[in-house]
Design a protein around this motif. Structure first.
Motif, PDB file in Angstrom:
ATOM      1  N   ASN A 100       0.848  -1.191   0.000  1.00 32.19           N
ATOM      2  CA  ASN A 100       0.000   0.000   0.000  1.00 32.19           C
ATOM      3  C   ASN A 100       0.884   1.241   0.000  1.00 32.19           C
ATOM      4  O   ASN A 100       1.691   1.419   0.922  1.00 32.19           O
ATOM      5  N   LEU A 101       0.732   2.084  -1.005  1.00 31.24           N
ATOM      6  CA  LEU A 101       1.587   3.256  -1.161  1.00 31.24           C
ATOM      7  C   LEU A 101       0.731   4.490  -1.380  1.00 31.24           C
ATOM      8  O   LEU A 101      -0.498   4.410  -1.548  1.00 31.24           O
ATOM      9  N   MET A 102       1.401   5.634  -1.387  1.00 34.75           N
ATOM     10  CA  MET A 102       0.703   6.910  -1.598  1.00 34.75           C
ATOM     11  C   MET A 102       1.522   7.765  -2.565  1.00 34.75           C
ATOM     12  O   MET A 102       2.753   7.757  -2.528  1.00 34.75           O
ATOM     13  N   HIS A 103       0.824   8.490  -3.425  1.00 41.56           N
ATOM     14  CA  HIS A 103       1.480   9.346  -4.406  1.00 41.56           C
ATOM     15  C   HIS A 103       0.732  10.669  -4.492  1.00 41.56           C
ATOM     16  O   HIS A 103      -0.502  10.697  -4.390  1.00 41.56           O
ATOM     17  N   ARG A 104       1.456  11.744  -4.673  1.00 41.94           N
ATOM     18  CA  ARG A 104       0.833  13.059  -4.888  1.00 41.94           C
ATOM     19  C   ARG A 104       0.854  13.390  -6.373  1.00 41.94           C
ATOM     20  O   ARG A 104       1.883  13.245  -7.045  1.00 41.94           O
ATOM     21  N   THR A 105      -0.266  13.843  -6.843  1.00 41.78           N
ATOM     22  CA  THR A 105      -0.369  14.206  -8.249  1.00 41.78           C
ATOM     23  C   THR A 105       0.385  15.511  -8.521  1.00 41.78           C
ATOM     24  O   THR A 105       0.945  16.131  -7.606  1.00 41.78           O
ATOM     25  N   GLU A 106       0.382  15.890  -9.774  1.00 43.60           N
ATOM     26  CA  GLU A 106       0.949  17.193 -10.125  1.00 43.60           C
ATOM     27  C   GLU A 106       0.184  18.304  -9.409  1.00 43.60           C
ATOM     28  O   GLU A 106      -0.997  18.156  -9.080  1.00 43.60           O
ATOM     29  N   GLY A 107       0.842  19.393  -9.139  1.00 42.11           N
ATOM     30  CA  GLY A 107       0.217  20.498  -8.431  1.00 42.11           C
ATOM     31  C   GLY A 107      -0.806  21.247  -9.274  1.00 42.11           C
ATOM     32  O   GLY A 107      -0.897  21.072 -10.500  1.00 42.11           O
ATOM     33  N   PRO A 108      -1.608  22.113  -8.631  1.00 40.26           N
ATOM     34  CA  PRO A 108      -2.645  22.885  -9.362  1.00 40.26           C
ATOM     35  C   PRO A 108      -2.088  23.740 -10.480  1.00 40.26           C
ATOM     36  O   PRO A 108      -2.820  24.089 -11.425  1.00 40.26           O
ATOM     37  N   ASP A 109      -0.800  24.103 -10.416  1.00 36.36           N
ATOM     38  CA  ASP A 109      -0.246  24.950 -11.473  1.00 36.36           C
ATOM     39  C   ASP A 109      -0.114  24.220 -12.809  1.00 36.36           C
ATOM     40  O   ASP A 109       0.130  24.846 -13.848  1.00 36.36           O
ATOM     41  N   SER A 110      -0.261  22.879 -12.812  1.00 39.30           N
ATOM     42  CA  SER A 110      -0.156  22.105 -14.045  1.00 39.30           C
ATOM     43  C   SER A 110      -1.522  21.726 -14.618  1.00 39.30           C
ATOM     44  O   SER A 110      -1.594  20.987 -15.598  1.00 39.30           O
ATOM     45  N   GLN A 111      -2.626  22.206 -14.039  1.00 36.71           N
ATOM     46  CA  GLN A 111      -3.957  21.835 -14.501  1.00 36.71           C
ATOM     47  C   GLN A 111      -4.263  22.485 -15.843  1.00 36.71           C
ATOM     48  O   GLN A 111      -3.739  23.537 -16.191  1.00 36.71           O
ATOM     49  N   THR A 112      -5.137  21.826 -16.580  1.00 37.96           N
ATOM     50  CA  THR A 112      -5.565  22.317 -17.889  1.00 37.96           C
ATOM     51  C   THR A 112      -7.091  22.344 -17.928  1.00 37.96           C
ATOM     52  O   THR A 112      -7.769  21.580 -17.228  1.00 37.96           O
ATOM     53  N   LEU A 113      -7.625  23.191 -18.775  1.00 42.15           N
ATOM     54  CA  LEU A 113      -9.075  23.336 -18.921  1.00 42.15           C
ATOM     55  C   LEU A 113      -9.493  22.676 -20.230  1.00 42.15           C
ATOM     56  O   LEU A 113      -9.066  23.084 -21.322  1.00 42.15           O
ATOM     57  N   VAL A 114     -10.302  21.624 -20.131  1.00 44.51           N
ATOM     58  CA  VAL A 114     -10.765  20.884 -21.301  1.00 44.51           C
ATOM     59  C   VAL A 114     -12.274  20.688 -21.176  1.00 44.51           C
ATOM     60  O   VAL A 114     -12.753  20.076 -20.202  1.00 44.51           O
ATOM     61  N   ASP A 115     -13.004  21.192 -22.161  1.00 41.15           N
ATOM     62  CA  ASP A 115     -14.456  21.042 -22.193  1.00 41.15           C
ATOM     63  C   ASP A 115     -15.119  21.519 -20.902  1.00 41.15           C
ATOM     64  O   ASP A 115     -16.022  20.879 -20.361  1.00 41.15           O
ATOM     65  N   GLY A 116     -14.628  22.590 -20.349  1.00 43.77           N
ATOM     66  CA  GLY A 116     -15.229  23.176 -19.162  1.00 43.77           C
ATOM     67  C   GLY A 116     -14.843  22.494 -17.860  1.00 43.77           C
ATOM     68  O   GLY A 116     -15.394  22.837 -16.804  1.00 43.77           O
ATOM     69  N   LYS A 117     -13.895  21.564 -17.885  1.00 41.28           N
ATOM     70  CA  LYS A 117     -13.441  20.886 -16.676  1.00 41.28           C
ATOM     71  C   LYS A 117     -11.942  21.077 -16.515  1.00 41.28           C
ATOM     72  O   LYS A 117     -11.184  21.064 -17.490  1.00 41.28           O
ATOM     73  N   TYR A 118     -11.552  21.230 -15.267  1.00 46.78           N
ATOM     74  CA  TYR A 118     -10.137  21.398 -14.951  1.00 46.78           C
ATOM     75  C   TYR A 118      -9.537  20.003 -14.688  1.00 46.78           C
ATOM     76  O   TYR A 118     -10.062  19.221 -13.875  1.00 46.78           O
ATOM     77  N   ILE A 119      -8.439  19.723 -15.383  1.00 46.11           N
ATOM     78  CA  ILE A 119      -7.898  18.359 -15.402  1.00 46.11           C
ATOM     79  C   ILE A 119      -6.463  18.344 -14.860  1.00 46.11           C
ATOM     80  O   ILE A 119      -5.637  19.210 -15.204  1.00 46.11           O
ATOM     81  N   LEU A 120      -6.203  17.354 -14.015  1.00 46.59           N
ATOM     82  CA  LEU A 120      -4.834  17.005 -13.573  1.00 46.59           C
ATOM     83  C   LEU A 120      -4.563  15.579 -14.048  1.00 46.59           C
ATOM     84  O   LEU A 120      -5.341  14.668 -13.747  1.00 46.59           O
TER      85      LEU A 120
END
Length: 379
Positions: free
Chosen positions: A56-76
């Motif tokens: 069982n492990l844990m990982h942090r996704t990319e930070g909010p500064d790397s999010q993109t807007l696609v079809d009205g949704k913010y994606i990481l």
């Protein structure tokens, strides 16, 4: 063979088998642990090392500064494993209280319309109807199947440490004379107690037997005070190789005399009497007859004494010190472990490095061990 004899023999064989298993399993576990990857060693026992393990492990996704807007949704999006070799993810979760809530390949509903999807190869996709906020990425809890990994890095880390070579030589310098000197002294004493008639012989034997139970810790302080007194009288320091040789000799002599005396006393009396009739004195009988016939007993004590001295730390610290030029191998490994903090996985590799020389000594002399220990027990 009677039923009673057969049953007793079977019981003896089973007892020996149980003892062998009891000693072999921990040793095998120690060796397997010494060649395992340090991350796997910290998470699971050695008995799981031969098969794939679940972690069982844990990982942090990319930070909010790397999010993109696609079809009205913010994606990481990204991959949990990055450029590393991917392991198969079986389940995942976005809460620490339920890290296995969703199967890989499905989409998990989070708070406020947010979603999280994690594939088996580590690809993740987080969507949100509003902009992601915060200074760090979101946590992804997941379980992976990890194949066993074996490495010699633990041994390389220990052997490449500064001062290991000098400490190895120091241990040999301490151990070899501390094994040979008590054997030579005890052999003469054992022959005298076994075959020479003089007043008080049995009293000396009783004293030797009594000294077998004297704890080393109890005698260290008075012995060190005696050494200091002698050293100050002659103007020399008691701390050195001579002092530790004498200390190990004194602690090893009672057992050596006891074993050798029992063995020598059990030798055929006719051989010694024939040599005496031919004009041989005690020294000639001892050198040409007793010593060659007593090799099993000598080898038995040599094994015990070598093991005790090689693995000793207390006497080495008291009589030799912890200087860079004097510290023995056990002291060096102790200091290295103490300076590494939580890097305890090298302890298993250190244990096997310290037992290499004693194992060579034991296997080269083990055929004499039982014969020497049973000396004098059966007439």
């Amino acid at each position: 063979m009677s039923k009673t004899s057969w049953g007793a023999q079977t019981l003896v064989h089973l007892s020996v088998l149980v003892l062998v298993i009891m000693w072999t399993i921990p040793t095998a576990g120690l060796f397997i642990s010494s060649i395992r990857d340090k991350d796997q060693l910290a998470l699971s026992g050695w008995w799981t090392s031969l098969s794939d393990s679940q972690q069982n492990l844990m990982h942090r996704t990319e930070g909010p500064d790397s999010q993109t807007l696609v079809d009205g949704k913010y994606i990481l999006k990204g991959n949990i494993f990055g450029a590393e070799k991917a392991n198969d993810i079986s389940v995942f979760g976005w809460k620490s209280r339920s890290p296995e809530a969703f199967k890989a390949g499905t989409t998990a509903d989070m708070n406020k319309g947010q979603t999280m999807a994690v594939e088996a190869n580590g690809d993740y996709l987080l969507t949100s109807p509003t902009e992601w906020t915060g200074s760090r990425g979101k946590r992804v809890f997941y379980k992976v199947t990890v194949p066993p990994r074996f490495t010699l890095d633990n041994y390389k880390e220990v052997l490449s440490s500064e001062g290991i070579g000098q400490s190895f030589i120091n241990s040999l310098t301490v151990t070899i004379p501390s094994t040979v000197i008590p054997i030579l002294m005890a052999a003469f004493a054992a022959y005298a107690l076994a075959w020479m008639e003089f007043p008080g012989r049995f009293v000396l034997v009783a004293i030797v037997v009594g000294l077998l139970v004297v704890p080393i810790q109890m005698s260290l302080i008075p012995l060190l005070q005696l050494y200091n007194s002698i050293g100050s009288f002659f103007g020399v320091s008691p701390k050195g190789y001579l002092g530790i040789w004498l200390a190990h000799t004194g602690f090893g002599l009672p057992l050596a005399i006891y074993l050798l005396r029992n063995y020598i006393a059990g030798l055929p009396k006719e051989i010694i009497e024939s040599a005496r009739v031919d004009g041989a004195n005690h020294f000639t009988v001892f050198v040409k007859i007793i010593l060659p016939l007593s090799f099993p007993a000598l080898a038995s004590f040599a094994i015990f004494q070598f093991l005790w001295v090689w693995n000793d730390l207390l006497i080495a610290m008291v009589f030799l010190g912890n200087g860079e030029d004097e510290i023995v191998l056990t002291g060096r490994l102790r200091e290295m472990l103490g300076s590494r903090g939580g890097n305890w996985e090298i302890l298993t590799a250190s244990a096997f490095i310290t037992i290499i020389v004693p194992l060579c000594v034991f296997f080269s002399l083990q055929r004499y061990l039982v014969r020497g220990l049973l000396a004098g027990s059966v007439k």
